[in-house]
Design a protein around this motif. Structure first.
Motif, PDB file in Angstrom:
ATOM      1  N   ARG A 165       0.848  -1.192   0.000  1.00 22.91           N
ATOM      2  CA  ARG A 165       0.000   0.000   0.000  1.00 22.91           C
ATOM      3  C   ARG A 165       0.882   1.240   0.000  1.00 22.91           C
ATOM      4  N   THR A 174       2.564  -2.991   5.954  1.00 23.55           N
ATOM      5  CA  THR A 174       1.690  -2.347   6.943  1.00 23.55           C
ATOM      6  C   THR A 174       2.479  -1.679   8.063  1.00 23.55           C
ATOM      7  N   HIS A 216      -5.669  -2.980   6.194  1.00 24.17           N
ATOM      8  CA  HIS A 216      -4.387  -3.534   5.765  1.00 24.17           C
ATOM      9  C   HIS A 216      -4.536  -4.832   4.983  1.00 24.17           C
ATOM     10  N   MET A 243      -1.687   4.066   4.932  1.00 21.78           N
ATOM     11  CA  MET A 243      -2.426   3.139   5.782  1.00 21.78           C
ATOM     12  C   MET A 243      -3.494   3.839   6.615  1.00 21.78           C
TER      13      MET A 243
END
Length: 273
Positions: free
Chosen positions: A8, A65, A26, A11
């Protein structure tokens, strides 16, 4: 089972959900495969993030994450009142230990910076959560006590009795606990005893109650307004009697409006979240 892997770009973000502050998601997808249908699935499919129900039910974990949290927490922690895990996936997805482990590590990171976490799952809440911040709140979704209904509408989720047992164990260890009774079905979809469900979750601190949306059978039920008004009134009365907080989701109560005292009780509970 083990989830796939993605990365990603960010977050933590502020959520538009009415009882939320900040959230993190996540994981992409959810193996629970809820057939209410699931708003998160519909939204991701609409915008082309995923292309099928089968793809949605094969979850992918964001492997970066913790790196993202380490970057974002120092920048955002003074703005954050709480972080919810999660609004578009499940942090303790049933049968996925890697997702549960990442969720525990994320909660520890957030708690380590003084940030409260609010958890909601259709999986099993691990007992290790009791060792984390006592400001945290742990919840399960529970819209029925009928396991056949769960198998039909939440085919990949944890059995209802297992969810309740894990939640009650955390309560007995001194944790704040809550139940989301959303989406609660209309009688033409499932005949059930609302009072029996409320009695079963009497040990919790808070109930959130909401109607079923995006379901043609629910919206076609001719007495849906009266039905949800009555259900909401019973939830409010139950919580008031047992000293519990409650929050009735927007759109669940329609005309005629509930008495002002009951609406005030819901607003007070909402403000306390």
């Amino acid at each position: 089972m083990e989830a796939g892997r993605i990365t990603r770009k960010s977050m933590l973000y502020r959520t538009g959900v009415e009882y939320g502050d900040y959230t993190m998601n996540h994981v992409l997808g959810c193996s629970h495969g809820c057939r209410y249908p699931c708003y998160a699935y519909l939204n991701k499919k609409r915008f082309g993030v995923i292309h099928s129900y089968e793809e949605w039910t094969r979850p992918c974990l964001a492997e970066n994450t913790l790196d993202l949290l380490d970057k974002e927490i120092p920048r955002l922690k003074d703005r954050i009142k709480s972080v919810q895990l999660c609004f578009t996936t499940d942090p303790f997805m049933y049968g996925y230990e890697d997702i549960a482990d990442m969720s525990l590590q994320a909660i520890r990171r957030l708690n380590g910076s003084g940030i409260k976490c609010i958890v909601l799952t259709k999986g099993i809440l691990p007992a290790e959560l009791a060792q984390l911040s006592h400001d945290n709140e742990y919840g399960i979704t529970l819209v029925s006590l009928n396991e056949s209904f769960r198998e039909r509408m939440e085919p990949g989720a944890a059995p209802l009795s297992d969810r309740l047992e894990a939640l009650e164990k955390l309560h007995d260890m001194g944790c704040g606990t809550w139940v989301s009774m959303e989406p609660y079905s209309t009688p033409n979809i499932m005949q059930q005893d609302l009072d029996a469900i409320l009695d079963r979750v009497q040990f919790t601190d808070r109930i959130i109650f909401g109607r079923m949306n995006y379901n043609s059978a629910a919206t076609a039920y001719p007495e849906q307004r009266e039905y949800y008004n009555d259900c909401a009134s019973r939830v409010i009365s139950f919580c008031d009697t047992h000293g519990m907080q409650c929050h009735i989701k927007a759109g669940t109560i329609t005309e005629p409006q509930m008495p002002a005292a009951q609406n005030s009780a819901c607003r007070a509970a909402h403000a306390a979240v």
